[in-house]
Design a protein around this motif. Structure first.
Motif, short mmCIF file in Angstrom:
data_model
loop_
_atom_site.label_atom_id
_atom_site.label_comp_id
_atom_site.label_asym_id
_atom_site.label_seq_id
_atom_site.Cartn_x
_atom_site.Cartn_y
_atom_site.Cartn_z
N ASP A 116 0.93 -1.29 0.16
CA ASP A 116 -0.08 0.05 0.06
C ASP A 116 0.85 1.30 -0.02
O ASP A 116 0.23 2.16 -0.53
N GLN A 117 2.03 1.18 0.73
CA GLN A 117 2.89 2.45 0.84
C GLN A 117 3.37 2.96 -0.65
O GLN A 117 3.55 3.88 -0.60
N GLU A 118 3.29 2.25 -1.44
CA GLU A 118 3.77 2.47 -2.89
C GLU A 118 2.68 3.13 -3.71
O GLU A 118 2.93 3.74 -4.95
N CYS A 119 1.65 3.32 -2.99
CA CYS A 119 0.29 3.83 -3.94
C CYS A 119 -0.26 5.20 -3.39
O CYS A 119 -1.41 5.44 -3.70
N GLY A 120 0.72 5.84 -2.61
CA GLY A 120 0.17 7.29 -2.39
C GLY A 120 -0.53 7.20 -1.02
O GLY A 120 -0.96 6.15 -0.50
N ASP A 121 -0.83 8.37 -0.56
CA ASP A 121 -1.60 8.57 0.78
C ASP A 121 -3.04 8.12 0.75
O ASP A 121 -3.55 7.55 1.72
N MET A 122 -3.71 8.16 -0.38
CA MET A 122 -5.12 7.77 -0.53
C MET A 122 -5.32 6.43 -1.32
O MET A 122 -6.41 5.99 -1.31
N GLY A 123 -4.19 5.87 -1.66
CA GLY A 123 -4.20 4.53 -2.44
C GLY A 123 -3.98 3.14 -1.67
O GLY A 123 -3.61 3.40 -0.50
N PHE A 124 -4.11 2.17 -2.31
CA PHE A 124 -3.84 0.89 -2.01
C PHE A 124 -3.29 -0.06 -3.08
O PHE A 124 -3.85 0.13 -4.02
N CYS A 125 -2.89 -1.12 -2.58
CA CYS A 125 -2.18 -2.22 -3.69
C CYS A 125 -3.16 -3.29 -3.78
O CYS A 125 -3.52 -3.92 -2.58
N ILE A 126 -3.69 -3.61 -4.69
CA ILE A 126 -4.35 -4.72 -5.04
C ILE A 126 -3.73 -5.77 -5.11
O ILE A 126 -3.01 -5.71 -6.59
N THR A 127 -3.51 -6.98 -4.67
CA THR A 127 -2.65 -8.12 -5.12
C THR A 127 -3.53 -9.36 -5.29
O THR A 127 -3.64 -10.03 -4.45
N THR A 128 -4.41 -9.69 -6.28
CA THR A 128 -5.30 -10.57 -6.55
C THR A 128 -4.68 -11.34 -7.85
O THR A 128 -3.90 -10.86 -8.37
N ALA A 129 -5.64 -12.31 -8.09
CA ALA A 129 -5.28 -13.21 -9.31
C ALA A 129 -5.44 -12.25 -10.61
O ALA A 129 -5.03 -12.27 -11.67
#
Length: 117
Positions: A31-44
């Motif tokens: 999530d830290q790589e995606c900015g203050d308002m973002g999150f990282c999706i790690t799905t298929a």
């Protein structure tokens, strides 16, 4: 003079913070790589991870320009912004331009659902 420097400092700080936003569709592992308002999706559906942010289904203005809100985009209970596309060439490597992805009104860049070959 002091007021002028305070205003200038506030403007510079504001411009600096504007650069902390999410780049929807960028590769990520956390999530830290995606900015203050973002999150990282790690799905298929997101090989190599995909930065996104929360949104309200049916309200694309809650996503950055060039992206659309996908209901259940991140998980069953989390809607997420995905990059809009017209062809596979609009998507990064490992992704396809998929119409009606999880009911999306626009084609988006994603990997197909495992149940959808």
């Amino acid at each position: 003079m002091k007021l002028r420097w305070n205003v200038l400092g506030a403007v510079v700080l504001g411009l600096g913070l504007a650069g902390c936003g999410v780049t929807v569709g960028a590769a990520c592992t956390s999530d830290q790589e995606c900015g203050d308002m973002g999150f990282c999706i790690t799905t298929a559906n997101t090989p190599g991870g995909s930065c996104s942010e929360s949104c309200f289904p049916g309200k694309d203005d809650t996503c950055p320009s060039g992206s659309t809100c996908v209901s259940k985009g991140a998980r069953e209970d989390v809607s997420a912004c995905f990059i809009k596309c017209t062809t596979n060439a609009d998507c990064r490597s490992g992704y396809q331009c998929i119409s009606n992805f999880r009911g999306s009104a626009f084609p988006v860049c994603a990997a197909p659902d495992p149940a959808t070959p």
